[in-house]
Design a protein around this motif. Structure first.
Motif, PDB file in Angstrom:
ATOM      1  N   PHE A  76       0.853  -1.190   0.000  1.00 64.10           N
ATOM      2  CA  PHE A  76       0.000   0.000   0.000  1.00 64.10           C
ATOM      3  C   PHE A  76       0.888   1.240   0.000  1.00 64.10           C
ATOM      4  CE2 PHE A  76      -2.065  -3.434   2.241  1.00 64.10           C
ATOM      5  CZ  PHE A  76      -3.312  -3.498   1.632  1.00 64.10           C
ATOM      6  N   ALA A  77       0.441   2.287  -0.679  1.00 67.70           N
ATOM      7  CA  ALA A  77       1.247   3.503  -0.730  1.00 67.70           C
ATOM      8  C   ALA A  77       0.369   4.713  -1.030  1.00 67.70           C
ATOM      9  CB  ALA A  77       2.354   3.389  -1.785  1.00 67.70           C
ATOM     10  N   VAL A  78       0.850   5.872  -0.611  1.00 63.47           N
ATOM     11  CA  VAL A  78       0.236   7.162  -0.921  1.00 63.47           C
ATOM     12  C   VAL A  78       1.304   8.045  -1.541  1.00 63.47           C
ATOM     13  CG1 VAL A  78      -0.676   9.304   0.089  1.00 63.47           C
ATOM     14  CG2 VAL A  78      -1.582   7.093   0.817  1.00 63.47           C
ATOM     15  N   TYR A  79       0.934   8.753  -2.597  1.00 66.81           N
ATOM     16  CA  TYR A  79       1.849   9.643  -3.316  1.00 66.81           C
ATOM     17  C   TYR A  79       1.250  11.048  -3.307  1.00 66.81           C
ATOM     18  CZ  TYR A  79       2.841   4.965  -5.029  1.00 66.81           C
ATOM     19  OH  TYR A  79       3.097   3.624  -5.100  1.00 66.81           O
ATOM     20  N   ASP A  80       2.025  12.002  -2.845  1.00 62.44           N
ATOM     21  CA  ASP A  80       1.578  13.395  -2.774  1.00 62.44           C
ATOM     22  C   ASP A  80       2.341  14.187  -3.828  1.00 62.44           C
ATOM     23  OD1 ASP A  80       0.781  15.928  -2.171  1.00 62.44           O
ATOM     24  OD2 ASP A  80       1.434  15.909  -0.090  1.00 62.44           O
TER      25      ASP A  80
ATOM     26  N   ASP B 221      -0.484  -5.645  16.879  1.00 63.17           N
ATOM     27  CA  ASP B 221      -0.611  -4.755  15.726  1.00 63.17           C
ATOM     28  C   ASP B 221      -2.076  -4.547  15.377  1.00 63.17           C
ATOM     29  OD1 ASP B 221       2.106  -4.579  15.610  1.00 63.17           O
ATOM     30  OD2 ASP B 221       2.350  -5.933  13.899  1.00 63.17           O
ATOM     31  N   GLU B 222      -2.520  -3.295  15.352  1.00 63.56           N
ATOM     32  CA  GLU B 222      -3.923  -2.990  15.104  1.00 63.56           C
ATOM     33  C   GLU B 222      -4.170  -2.487  13.685  1.00 63.56           C
ATOM     34  OE1 GLU B 222      -5.433  -0.418  18.138  1.00 63.56           O
ATOM     35  OE2 GLU B 222      -4.913  -1.807  19.753  1.00 63.56           O
ATOM     36  N   PHE B 223      -3.460  -1.456  13.277  1.00 57.17           N
ATOM     37  CA  PHE B 223      -3.654  -0.927  11.927  1.00 57.17           C
ATOM     38  C   PHE B 223      -2.485  -0.035  11.539  1.00 57.17           C
ATOM     39  CE2 PHE B 223      -6.056   1.782  14.886  1.00 57.17           C
ATOM     40  CZ  PHE B 223      -5.505   3.035  14.641  1.00 57.17           C
ATOM     41  N   VAL B 224      -2.371   0.187  10.239  1.00 55.43           N
ATOM     42  CA  VAL B 224      -1.404   1.114   9.673  1.00 55.43           C
ATOM     43  C   VAL B 224      -2.172   2.203   8.939  1.00 55.43           C
ATOM     44  CG1 VAL B 224       0.470   1.426   7.992  1.00 55.43           C
ATOM     45  CG2 VAL B 224       0.403  -0.638   9.432  1.00 55.43           C
ATOM     46  N   VAL B 225      -1.761   3.449   9.142  1.00 59.56           N
ATOM     47  CA  VAL B 225      -2.330   4.579   8.395  1.00 59.56           C
ATOM     48  C   VAL B 225      -1.241   5.181   7.533  1.00 59.56           C
ATOM     49  CG1 VAL B 225      -3.440   6.825   8.526  1.00 59.56           C
ATOM     50  CG2 VAL B 225      -3.984   5.091  10.230  1.00 59.56           C
ATOM     51  N   LEU B 226      -1.528   5.341   6.249  1.00 59.18           N
ATOM     52  CA  LEU B 226      -0.663   6.068   5.324  1.00 59.18           C
ATOM     53  C   LEU B 226      -1.416   7.322   4.896  1.00 59.18           C
ATOM     54  CD1 LEU B 226       0.239   3.093   2.934  1.00 59.18           C
ATOM     55  CD2 LEU B 226       1.541   3.828   4.947  1.00 59.18           C
ATOM     56  N   ALA B 227      -0.766   8.466   4.949  1.00 59.43           N
ATOM     57  CA  ALA B 227      -1.478   9.692   4.590  1.00 59.43           C
ATOM     58  C   ALA B 227      -0.505  10.752   4.103  1.00 59.43           C
ATOM     59  CB  ALA B 227      -2.272  10.226   5.781  1.00 59.43           C
ATOM     60  N   CYS B 228      -1.019  11.644   3.256  1.00 58.39           N
ATOM     61  CA  CYS B 228      -0.238  12.777   2.769  1.00 58.39           C
ATOM     62  C   CYS B 228      -0.255  13.885   3.815  1.00 58.39           C
ATOM     63  CB  CYS B 228      -0.799  13.270   1.445  1.00 58.39           C
ATOM     64  SG  CYS B 228      -2.476  13.931   1.589  1.00 58.39           S
TER      65      CYS B 228
ATOM     66  N   VAL C  48      -5.819   9.199   2.379  1.00 65.13           N
ATOM     67  CA  VAL C  48      -5.499   8.310   3.492  1.00 65.13           C
ATOM     68  C   VAL C  48      -5.791   6.874   3.085  1.00 65.13           C
ATOM     69  CG1 VAL C  48      -7.798   8.602   4.523  1.00 65.13           C
ATOM     70  CG2 VAL C  48      -5.899   7.831   5.946  1.00 65.13           C
ATOM     71  N   VAL C  49      -4.887   5.973   3.454  1.00 67.11           N
ATOM     72  CA  VAL C  49      -5.079   4.536   3.298  1.00 67.11           C
ATOM     73  C   VAL C  49      -5.003   3.922   4.686  1.00 67.11           C
ATOM     74  CG1 VAL C  49      -4.169   2.381   2.352  1.00 67.11           C
ATOM     75  CG2 VAL C  49      -4.108   4.466   0.957  1.00 67.11           C
ATOM     76  N   LEU C  50      -6.008   3.135   5.035  1.00 69.48           N
ATOM     77  CA  LEU C  50      -6.070   2.468   6.334  1.00 69.48           C
ATOM     78  C   LEU C  50      -5.979   0.964   6.107  1.00 69.48           C
ATOM     79  CD1 LEU C  50      -6.676   2.238   9.396  1.00 69.48           C
ATOM     80  CD2 LEU C  50      -9.106   2.422   8.812  1.00 69.48           C
ATOM     81  N   VAL C  51      -4.963   0.338   6.699  1.00 63.16           N
ATOM     82  CA  VAL C  51      -4.780  -1.110   6.612  1.00 63.16           C
ATOM     83  C   VAL C  51      -5.088  -1.701   7.982  1.00 63.16           C
ATOM     84  CG1 VAL C  51      -3.217  -2.991   6.019  1.00 63.16           C
ATOM     85  CG2 VAL C  51      -2.967  -0.758   4.880  1.00 63.16           C
ATOM     86  N   SER C  52      -6.185  -2.447   8.054  1.00 62.98           N
ATOM     87  CA  SER C  52      -6.634  -3.024   9.319  1.00 62.98           C
ATOM     88  C   SER C  52      -6.057  -4.428   9.469  1.00 62.98           C
ATOM     89  CB  SER C  52      -8.173  -3.068   9.349  1.00 62.98           C
ATOM     90  OG  SER C  52      -8.628  -3.684  10.518  1.00 62.98           O
TER      91      SER C  52
END
Length: 385
Positions: A56-60, A233-240, A288-292
């Motif tokens: 998973f990835a976010v690009y700004d 481990d609960e979740f990962v948040v990726l965000a710009c 935002v990408v949320l990985v649960s």
């Protein structure tokens, strides 16, 4: 530094999926910017036999969306080819180092590859992009960062890890910039670019005698590896940075945790994050990408009851405020919001506060005041608090 619209574009692009014992949701909004320059990647099950891996990835993007959009479709293949696919192995120490090398190599390869594009080579397009991602194997989390987007891991109910932003003022980044003949002014590379690492941005990568990682702007990612903790481990948040400009790591983790206890739909949770950040005053594109992960919070009756009580309380307050009008007429939406903002409201979502309920308050106001004059939505208004 970006131009702004007269009112924000609040339509969202959202999606979700699942597999490999995880679920994900994502959401993005153009907001106040004149162009949507963000992009993302979400892949569950990778090629080259890595079916139990995910990425998973976010690009700004900045100065255009060309680089961000290309990376969203092709960075993963460069990473996998950079590691030779089979070198990604079993989770041994040697295999982990091979993965890290493959990630770094993939970034350098895609950056050099895009340089050959005619519009980028000729300076017709001067865009660049940050990139933040997480590569999940059955045993490890590989956090990848190039720029000032950010990844956060929630572990055991709190921030367990976060990537570090690459800003020109960071001592290590500033030293590289100065060694390449540049300067840091107003916290920007040569007084212009606000990030010190990025893909693209070839105007900052043409210093003779310097390698790709020694330029004013480097395409080299920082890669941090953590062993997965099945229960913690609960979740990962990726965000710009459109998200991080208005929420801290702790606030976003708390807010996401609270939403996961009242909503199983990860798209809706991500939409709530984006809406809340808009209402908190973000002026940038927001993604935002949320990985649960398996240890993520679950919906509880107690949390649902608190949410229900909160909504009932807000409705009663809106109704009471609308019922107070006299010679001055019905209060407008901003006046109602400002009035509630001065109060101590029970059970507000941690990290989100009243901003996370702004859309709810607006809907209540519109329903209880059907004869109002059209005055725009809450998203169009200046910050009332």
């Amino acid at each position: 530094m970006g131009a702004f619209l007269d009112k924000p574009k609040t339509e969202k692009h959202s999606a979700h999926g699942e597999g490999n014992d995880l679920r994900y949701g994502l959401s993005s909004m153009q907001g106040w910017r004149v162009e949507m320059e963000d992009a993302h990647t979400a892949v569950v099950g990778l090629p080259h036999g890595l079916t139990d891996w995910s990425f998973f990835a976010v690009y700004d993007g900045h100065a255009g969306s060309r680089v961000a959009n290309y990376c969203s479709g092709h960075l993963l293949e460069h990473i996998l080819s950079g590691g030779g696919g089979a070198d990604f192995g079993s989770g041994s120490a040697a295999a982990v180092e091979g993965v890290k090398d493959g990630i770094r190599s993939g970034f350098l390869k895609i950056d050099e590859y895009m340089r050959s594009f005619s519009d980028l080579r000729q300076g017709l397009d001067r865009s660049g992009s940050t990139a933040v991602g997480v590569l999940l194997s059955p045993t490890h989390l590989y956090f990848i960062n190039c720029g000032d987007s950010r990844a956060v891991l929630c572990r055991g109910g709190r921030v367990g890890f976060s990537t570090q932003d690459h800003k020109p003022c960071n001592p290590r980044e500033k030293e590289r910039i100065q060694n390449a003949g540049g300067s840091v002014m107003i916290q920007r590379v040569n007084g212009s670019l606000a990030v010190s690492r990025a893909l693209g941005d070839y105007d900052y990568k043409c210093v003779d005698g310097k390698g790709p990682t020694e330029q004013l702007v480097s395409p080299e990612p920082e890669v941090c590896v953590m062993e997965r903790a099945a229960e913690g481990d609960e979740f990962v948040v990726l965000a710009c940075d459109g998200i991080w400009d208005v929420m801290t790591n702790e606030e976003l983790c708390e807010f996401v945790r609270s939403r996961l206890q009242v909503c199983e739909d990860l798209e809706k949770v991500c939409n709530a994050v984006v809406d809340t950040c808009l209402h908190k005053g973000s002026r940038d594109n927001m993604s935002v990408v949320l990985v649960s992960l398996p240890g993520a919070p679950k919906v509880t009756e107690e949390a649902l009851k608190k949410e229900e009580d909160l909504d009932k309380y807000l409705e009663s307050r809106v109704e009471e405020l609308l019922g107070r009008f006299g010679d001055e007429g019905v209060p407008d939406l901003v006046s109602v919001l400002r009035s509630i903002a001065t109060e101590t409201v029970p059970n507000l979502p941690p990290g989100g506060g009243l901003a996370s309920k702004r859309s709810v308050i607006e809907a209540m106001y519109n329903r209880l005041n059907p004869h109002r004059e059209e005055e725009g939505s809450a998203g169009d208004l200046e910050d009332p608090w």
